[in-house]
Design a protein around this motif. Structure first.
Motif, PDB file in Angstrom:
ATOM      1  N   GLN A 195     -26.285  43.371  18.393  1.00  0.00           N
ATOM      2  CA  GLN A 195     -26.455  42.138  17.630  1.00  0.00           C
ATOM      3  C   GLN A 195     -25.488  42.044  16.456  1.00  0.00           C
ATOM      4  N   GLY A 196     -24.835  43.138  16.116  1.00  0.00           N
ATOM      5  CA  GLY A 196     -23.850  43.145  15.042  1.00  0.00           C
ATOM      6  C   GLY A 196     -24.407  43.622  13.714  1.00  0.00           C
ATOM      7  N   THR A 197     -23.526  44.201  12.911  1.00  0.00           N
ATOM      8  CA  THR A 197     -23.876  44.619  11.564  1.00  0.00           C
ATOM      9  C   THR A 197     -22.728  44.245  10.629  1.00  0.00           C
ATOM     10  N   GLN A 198     -23.069  43.678   9.475  1.00  0.00           N
ATOM     11  CA  GLN A 198     -22.052  43.182   8.557  1.00  0.00           C
ATOM     12  C   GLN A 198     -21.455  44.325   7.746  1.00  0.00           C
ATOM     13  N   VAL A 199     -20.130  44.342   7.677  1.00  0.00           N
ATOM     14  CA  VAL A 199     -19.401  45.263   6.798  1.00  0.00           C
ATOM     15  C   VAL A 199     -18.579  44.412   5.834  1.00  0.00           C
ATOM     16  N   THR A 200     -18.809  44.614   4.544  1.00  0.00           N
ATOM     17  CA  THR A 200     -18.087  43.870   3.524  1.00  0.00           C
ATOM     18  C   THR A 200     -17.378  44.856   2.604  1.00  0.00           C
ATOM     19  N   VAL A 201     -16.068  44.700   2.500  1.00  0.00           N
ATOM     20  CA  VAL A 201     -15.269  45.562   1.640  1.00  0.00           C
ATOM     21  C   VAL A 201     -14.779  44.708   0.474  1.00  0.00           C
ATOM     22  N   SER A 202     -15.325  44.988  -0.706  1.00  0.00           N
ATOM     23  CA  SER A 202     -15.017  44.158  -1.865  1.00  0.00           C
ATOM     24  C   SER A 202     -15.318  44.922  -3.138  1.00  0.00           C
ATOM     25  N   SER A 203     -14.536  44.639  -4.164  1.00  0.00           N
ATOM     26  CA  SER A 203     -14.781  45.252  -5.468  1.00  0.00           C
ATOM     27  C   SER A 203     -15.684  44.355  -6.321  1.00  0.00           C
ATOM     28  N   MET A 225     -18.024  53.370  25.646  1.00  0.00           N
ATOM     29  CA  MET A 225     -18.686  52.726  24.507  1.00  0.00           C
ATOM     30  C   MET A 225     -17.609  52.341  23.509  1.00  0.00           C
ATOM     31  N   ALA A 226     -17.834  51.258  22.808  1.00  0.00           N
ATOM     32  CA  ALA A 226     -16.767  50.739  21.957  1.00  0.00           C
ATOM     33  C   ALA A 226     -17.329  49.998  20.756  1.00  0.00           C
ATOM     34  N   TRP A 227     -16.453  49.761  19.806  1.00  0.00           N
ATOM     35  CA  TRP A 227     -16.750  48.931  18.643  1.00  0.00           C
ATOM     36  C   TRP A 227     -15.743  47.792  18.565  1.00  0.00           C
ATOM     37  N   SER A 228     -16.240  46.647  18.185  1.00  0.00           N
ATOM     38  CA  SER A 228     -15.372  45.503  17.959  1.00  0.00           C
ATOM     39  C   SER A 228     -15.762  44.874  16.637  1.00  0.00           C
ATOM     40  N   ARG A 229     -14.972  43.926  16.178  1.00  0.00           N
ATOM     41  CA  ARG A 229     -15.309  43.215  14.960  1.00  0.00           C
ATOM     42  C   ARG A 229     -14.854  41.767  15.056  1.00  0.00           C
ATOM     43  N   GLN A 230     -15.533  40.950  14.273  1.00  0.00           N
ATOM     44  CA  GLN A 230     -15.230  39.525  14.314  1.00  0.00           C
ATOM     45  C   GLN A 230     -15.437  38.909  12.948  1.00  0.00           C
ATOM     46  N   VAL A 231     -14.454  38.116  12.559  1.00  0.00           N
ATOM     47  CA  VAL A 231     -14.521  37.326  11.346  1.00  0.00           C
ATOM     48  C   VAL A 231     -14.824  35.891  11.751  1.00  0.00           C
ATOM     49  N   PRO A 232     -15.667  35.184  11.013  1.00  0.00           N
ATOM     50  CA  PRO A 232     -15.998  33.804  11.390  1.00  0.00           C
ATOM     51  C   PRO A 232     -14.749  32.963  11.621  1.00  0.00           C
ATOM     52  N   GLY A 233     -14.737  32.265  12.753  1.00  0.00           N
ATOM     53  CA  GLY A 233     -13.629  31.399  13.079  1.00  0.00           C
ATOM     54  C   GLY A 233     -12.482  32.083  13.794  1.00  0.00           C
TER      55      GLY A 233
END
Length: 124
Positions: free
Chosen positions: A116-124, A34-42
C-alpha cells in the motif's frame, strides 16, 4: 491471498537514514523477486532496487551506493536500508513481488503484487 505490508517510513533530515521493511504473507509459492519502487505525485512509478531469492541485487543509478536491499526468506521480509538521504528521495515507497525469475526488474508491470506504500520525506 498475497499481501504486502510496508513499514518504516517517516520524516528524516538530509543526510539521514531510514530502514524500510515489507512483510509478505499468503504466498502459495516461492517469491523469486522482491523489489522497492517509489512515486512522487504526478510522476511515474520508478523501480529503485530489486533482489532475487538467491540474493542477487540490482539498483537504480540514482540510489546506487546509498541504498541497500536485502531479504530474509525465513521471515518473508524484504528490507531497504536508505543512507545519505536527499530531498529528491522524498516519495511514497512501495514494495513489490513476483513469482517469475529473471534478470529484468525495472518495469513496474513485471510484478504480481504490491504493497500500500509508505511515505518517506527528506526535509530539514
Amino acid at each position: 491471498q498475497v499481501q504486502l505490508v510496508e513499514s518504516g517510513g517517516g520524516l528524516v533530515q538530509p543526510g539521514g537514514s531510514l530502514n524500510l521493511s515489507c512483510l509478505i504473507s499468503g504466498s502459495g509459492g516461492r517469491i523469486n523477486v522482491m523489489a522497492w519502487s517509489r512515486q512522487v505525485p504526478g510522476k511515474q512509478r520508478d523501480m529503485v532496487a530489486a533482489i532475487t531469492y538467491t540474493d542477487i541485487s540490482s539498483y537504480a543509478d540514482s540510489v546506487k551506493g546509498r541504498f541497500t536491499i536485502s531479504r530474509d526468506n525465513a521471515k518473508n521480509t524484504v528490507y531497504l536500508q536508505m543512507n545519505s538521504l536527499k530531498s529528491e528521495d522524498t516519495a511514497v515507497y512501495y514494495c513489490a513481488a513476483r513469482y517469475k525469475y529473471g534478470s529484468s526488474w525495472t518495469g513496474p508491470d513485471e510484478y504480481d503484487y504490491w504493497g500500500q506504500g509508505t511515505q518517506v520525506t527528506v526535509s530539514s
